[in-house]
Scaffold this motif. Structure first.
Motif, PDB file in Angstrom:
ATOM      1  N   THR A   1       0.950  -1.157  -0.156  1.00 12.35           N
ATOM      2  CA  THR A   1      -0.189   0.086  -0.004  1.00 12.35           C
ATOM      3  C   THR A   1       0.958   1.066  -0.096  1.00 12.35           C
ATOM      4  O   THR A   1       1.938   1.128   0.740  1.00 12.35           O
ATOM      5  CB  THR A   1      -1.027  -0.003   1.307  1.00 12.35           C
ATOM      6  N   LYS A   2       0.441   2.224  -0.970  1.00  7.88           N
ATOM      7  CA  LYS A   2       1.296   3.348  -0.914  1.00  7.88           C
ATOM      8  C   LYS A   2       0.363   4.658  -0.679  1.00  7.88           C
ATOM      9  O   LYS A   2      -0.665   4.572  -1.294  1.00  7.88           O
ATOM     10  CB  LYS A   2       1.861   3.527  -2.320  1.00  7.88           C
ATOM     11  N   HIS A   3       0.585   5.570   0.132  1.00  6.29           N
ATOM     12  CA  HIS A   3       0.005   6.703   0.231  1.00  6.29           C
ATOM     13  C   HIS A   3       0.466   7.827  -0.534  1.00  6.29           C
ATOM     14  O   HIS A   3       1.494   8.213  -0.636  1.00  6.29           O
ATOM     15  CB  HIS A   3       0.451   7.406   1.862  1.00  6.29           C
ATOM     16  N   VAL A   4      -0.748   8.196  -1.450  1.00  2.00           N
ATOM     17  CA  VAL A   4      -0.264   8.825  -2.724  1.00  2.00           C
ATOM     18  C   VAL A   4      -0.866  10.431  -2.175  1.00  2.00           C
ATOM     19  O   VAL A   4      -1.898  10.716  -1.900  1.00  2.00           O
ATOM     20  CB  VAL A   4      -0.929   8.577  -3.959  1.00  2.00           C
ATOM     21  N   LYS A   5       0.064  11.534  -2.649  1.00  2.00           N
ATOM     22  CA  LYS A   5      -0.469  12.814  -2.265  1.00  2.00           C
ATOM     23  C   LYS A   5      -1.173  13.353  -3.591  1.00  2.00           C
ATOM     24  O   LYS A   5      -1.038  13.003  -4.581  1.00  2.00           O
ATOM     25  CB  LYS A   5       0.823  13.673  -2.177  1.00  2.00           C
ATOM     26  N   PRO A   6      -2.392  13.922  -3.274  1.00  5.76           N
ATOM     27  CA  PRO A   6      -2.967  14.608  -4.344  1.00  5.76           C
ATOM     28  C   PRO A   6      -2.324  15.560  -5.315  1.00  5.76           C
ATOM     29  O   PRO A   6      -1.543  16.350  -4.863  1.00  5.76           O
ATOM     30  CB  PRO A   6      -4.262  15.040  -3.597  1.00  5.76           C
ATOM     31  N   SER A   7      -2.693  15.489  -6.472  1.00  5.35           N
ATOM     32  CA  SER A   7      -2.099  16.327  -7.582  1.00  5.35           C
ATOM     33  C   SER A   7      -3.320  16.935  -8.474  1.00  5.35           C
ATOM     34  O   SER A   7      -4.428  16.681  -8.134  1.00  5.35           O
ATOM     35  CB  SER A   7      -1.205  15.488  -8.640  1.00  5.35           C
ATOM     36  N   ARG A   8      -2.815  17.901  -9.225  1.00  8.35           N
ATOM     37  CA  ARG A   8      -4.033  18.465 -10.148  1.00  8.35           C
ATOM     38  C   ARG A   8      -4.675  17.405 -10.773  1.00  8.35           C
ATOM     39  O   ARG A   8      -5.943  17.613 -11.048  1.00  8.35           O
ATOM     40  CB  ARG A   8      -3.292  19.567 -11.018  1.00  8.35           C
ATOM     41  N   THR A   9      -3.683  16.539 -11.438  1.00  8.66           N
ATOM     42  CA  THR A   9      -4.790  15.447 -12.313  1.00  8.66           C
ATOM     43  C   THR A   9      -5.056  14.162 -11.624  1.00  8.66           C
ATOM     44  O   THR A   9      -6.187  13.831 -11.987  1.00  8.66           O
ATOM     45  CB  THR A   9      -3.747  14.964 -13.387  1.00  8.66           C
ATOM     46  N   ALA A  10      -4.555  13.954 -10.317  1.00  5.61           N
ATOM     47  CA  ALA A  10      -4.984  12.562  -9.892  1.00  5.61           C
ATOM     48  C   ALA A  10      -5.417  12.970  -8.249  1.00  5.61           C
ATOM     49  O   ALA A  10      -4.887  13.611  -7.632  1.00  5.61           O
ATOM     50  CB  ALA A  10      -4.053  11.518  -9.821  1.00  5.61           C
ATOM     51  N   ALA A  11      -6.515  12.293  -7.834  1.00  3.50           N
ATOM     52  CA  ALA A  11      -6.960  12.398  -6.450  1.00  3.50           C
ATOM     53  C   ALA A  11      -6.012  11.566  -5.510  1.00  3.50           C
ATOM     54  O   ALA A  11      -5.317  10.435  -5.991  1.00  3.50           O
ATOM     55  CB  ALA A  11      -8.227  11.712  -6.240  1.00  3.50           C
ATOM     56  N   GLY A  12      -5.588  11.943  -4.494  1.00  2.00           N
ATOM     57  CA  GLY A  12      -4.733  11.471  -3.343  1.00  2.00           C
ATOM     58  C   GLY A  12      -5.457  10.234  -2.712  1.00  2.00           C
ATOM     59  O   GLY A  12      -6.721   9.968  -3.088  1.00  2.00           O
ATOM     60  N   GLY A  13      -4.738   9.484  -2.063  1.00  3.50           N
ATOM     61  CA  GLY A  13      -5.435   8.471  -1.260  1.00  3.50           C
ATOM     62  C   GLY A  13      -4.388   7.214  -1.040  1.00  3.50           C
ATOM     63  O   GLY A  13      -3.153   7.386  -1.099  1.00  3.50           O
ATOM     64  N   ILE A  14      -4.841   5.994  -0.672  1.00  5.14           N
ATOM     65  CA  ILE A  14      -3.920   4.878  -0.311  1.00  5.14           C
ATOM     66  C   ILE A  14      -4.170   3.883  -1.474  1.00  5.14           C
ATOM     67  O   ILE A  14      -5.419   3.475  -1.731  1.00  5.14           O
ATOM     68  CB  ILE A  14      -4.394   4.469   1.023  1.00  5.14           C
ATOM     69  N   GLU A  15      -3.182   3.707  -2.272  1.00  7.44           N
ATOM     70  CA  GLU A  15      -3.357   2.880  -3.448  1.00  7.44           C
ATOM     71  C   GLU A  15      -2.467   1.615  -3.175  1.00  7.44           C
ATOM     72  O   GLU A  15      -1.428   1.432  -2.364  1.00  7.44           O
ATOM     73  CB  GLU A  15      -2.377   3.386  -4.596  1.00  7.44           C
ATOM     74  N   GLU A  16      -2.948   0.458  -3.767  1.00 14.03           N
ATOM     75  CA  GLU A  16      -2.315  -0.844  -3.637  1.00 14.03           C
ATOM     76  C   GLU A  16      -1.465  -1.087  -5.159  1.00 14.03           C
ATOM     77  O   GLU A  16      -2.134  -0.904  -6.060  1.00 14.03           O
ATOM     78  CB  GLU A  16      -3.284  -1.978  -3.262  1.00 14.03           C
ATOM     79  N   ARG A  17      -0.111  -1.098  -4.963  1.00 13.78           N
ATOM     80  CA  ARG A  17       0.563  -1.506  -6.084  1.00 13.78           C
ATOM     81  C   ARG A  17       1.515  -2.651  -5.688  1.00 13.78           C
ATOM     82  O   ARG A  17       1.884  -2.758  -4.727  1.00 13.78           O
ATOM     83  CB  ARG A  17       1.292  -0.206  -6.687  1.00 13.78           C
ATOM     84  N   GLU A  18       2.102  -2.883  -7.000  1.00  8.93           N
ATOM     85  CA  GLU A  18       3.090  -4.154  -7.055  1.00  8.93           C
ATOM     86  C   GLU A  18       4.503  -3.302  -6.636  1.00  8.93           C
ATOM     87  O   GLU A  18       5.101  -2.460  -7.307  1.00  8.93           O
ATOM     88  CB  GLU A  18       3.202  -4.871  -8.166  1.00  8.93           C
ATOM     89  N   ALA A  19       5.443  -4.133  -5.824  1.00  7.12           N
ATOM     90  CA  ALA A  19       6.680  -3.725  -5.559  1.00  7.12           C
ATOM     91  C   ALA A  19       7.780  -4.540  -6.111  1.00  7.12           C
ATOM     92  O   ALA A  19       7.084  -5.816  -6.614  1.00  7.12           O
ATOM     93  CB  ALA A  19       6.970  -3.571  -4.096  1.00  7.12           C
ATOM     94  N   GLY A  20       8.826  -4.324  -6.282  1.00  6.23           N
ATOM     95  CA  GLY A  20       9.908  -5.077  -6.992  1.00  6.23           C
ATOM     96  C   GLY A  20      10.299  -6.358  -6.175  1.00  6.23           C
ATOM     97  O   GLY A  20      10.292  -6.239  -4.948  1.00  6.23           O
TER      98      GLY A  20
END
Length: 107
Positions: free
Chosen positions: A46-65
């Protein structure tokens, strides 16, 4: 200089150790400098993403290496982990093949 690897982007691999052990997925990216691969559906974080002009922030789930030593090619016949060899075909092309079944991995 980075070492030549037998795993490439787009290959089907099986995770052989770690918390995603047994997961089969496609390699999305390979980092030859750090010897790491990103496999679709494996090693989710899970990655905490800061909001930007194009995308909303929130908690994302993504693949790590994952380290490249923790994945093996999936055999084209049965999907089980296999080692990889390289052989030259009659027409002069060098291809990778699964040592478990002898099937050619390259397209």
């Amino acid at each position: 200089m980075a070492e030549k690897l037998k795993i490439k982007k787009g290959d089907k691999v099986v995770v052989i150790t770690g918390r995603s052990k047994g997961v089969t997925g496609e390699v999305m990216s390979v980092n030859r400098v750090t010897d790491r691969v990103v496999v679709a559906g494996a090693n989710k974080v899970t990655k905490h993403v800061k909001p930007s002009r194009t995308a909303a922030g929130g908690i994302e789930e993504r693949e790590a290496g994952l380290h490249i030593s923790n994945v093996m090619h999936a055999d084209p016949k049965d999907g089980k982990p296999t080692r990889v060899g390289v052989k030259t075909l009659d027409d002069g092309r060098r291809v990778r093949f699964a040592k478990r079944s002898g099937e050619v991995i390259d397209r």
